[in-house]
Design an enzyme around this catalytic site. Structure first.
Site, PDB file in Angstrom:
ATOM      1  N   CYS A   1     -41.031 -32.444 -26.556  1.00 33.69           N
ATOM      2  CA  CYS A   1     -41.657 -31.271 -25.970  1.00 33.69           C
ATOM      3  C   CYS A   1     -41.063 -31.290 -24.419  1.00 33.69           C
ATOM      4  O   CYS A   1     -41.296 -32.012 -23.790  1.00 33.69           O
ATOM      5  CB  CYS A   1     -43.040 -31.235 -26.088  1.00 33.69           C
ATOM      6  SG  CYS A   1     -43.986 -30.308 -24.751  1.00 33.69           S
TER       7      CYS A   1
ATOM      8  N   CYS B   1     -43.735 -30.958 -21.854  1.00 35.10           N
ATOM      9  CA  CYS B   1     -44.362 -32.129 -21.866  1.00 35.10           C
ATOM     10  C   CYS B   1     -43.702 -33.212 -20.738  1.00 35.10           C
ATOM     11  O   CYS B   1     -44.202 -33.601 -19.800  1.00 35.10           O
ATOM     12  CB  CYS B   1     -44.605 -32.732 -23.049  1.00 35.10           C
ATOM     13  SG  CYS B   1     -45.540 -31.741 -24.113  1.00 35.10           S
TER      14      CYS B   1
END
Lengths: 102, 85
Positions: free
Chosen positions: A29, A32
């Site tokens: 991600c 993230c």
């Protein structure tokens, strides 16, 4: 300090700390990854709060403690109970969430 | 996370080298430290980085012998399995 969750035991950490901020994350991600250093910086300024990074893919039981419908999701917990959550890649939004609980 | 973009990047890795992607990720992640970056610019970078990490994951599975189509589908299942939708 930021703690990386190593097993599916987020509830134990939430139960044993007064205020917990969790970043639900995943290795693939991008947002993230972008947020991780910002979370670490915030954690170093707020020692009274326990910051945890939980891999949403690896730890489904821990994920169930908040509604994780996008990544990264940030969730706050106080005295063992869920308080609020937000999905964001903006540091200011995260800061507001943390200020709300601290 | 966009499957056609991941597919394209996976092909790029096959034709070239994954180091190009890794270095691009590092560059883009570093770029997010620019304080004057607009929200929409940050969103685009985040999405690009996700697709690149996705392509690396797919390529890892392909290297281990998984057919490309299956690797792409498996990866997308992993993505969907990580959220509660």
């Amino acid at each position: 300090m930021v703690q990386e969750l190593e097993q599916d035991n987020l509830q134990d950490i939430i139960d044993s700390n007064d205020i917990v901020v969790v970043q639900y994350s995943a290795t693939w991600c991008g947002n993230c990854r972008i947020m991780k250093p910002k979370v670490k910086k915030l954690a170093s300024e707020l020692e009274a709060i326990t910051f945890v990074i939980a891999d949403a893919e690896k730890f489904p039981e821990s994920r169930k403690l908040a509604t994780v419908d996008n990544l990264p999701t940030f969730a706050t917990f106080k005295k063992g109970a869920f308080v609020n959550q937000v999905q964001t890649n903006k540091f200011d939004v995260l800061k507001e969430l943390v200020e709300e609980i601290s | 996370m966009k499957l056609p973009v991941i597919k394209h990047l996976s092909q790029f890795i096959e034709d070239n080298d994954e180091d190009f992607i890794i270095e691009t990720i590092e560059t883009l992640e570093n770029l997010t430290e620019v304080s004057s970056l607009k929200d929409e610019e940050l969103d685009v970078i985040g999405e690009l980085v996700s697709n690149m990490y996705g392509a690396l994951e797919v390529q890892k599975m392909v290297k281990d012998g998984t057919p490309k189509k299956e690797a792409l589908n498996t990866f997308m299942s992993r993505v969907l399995g990580s959220i509660d939708k």
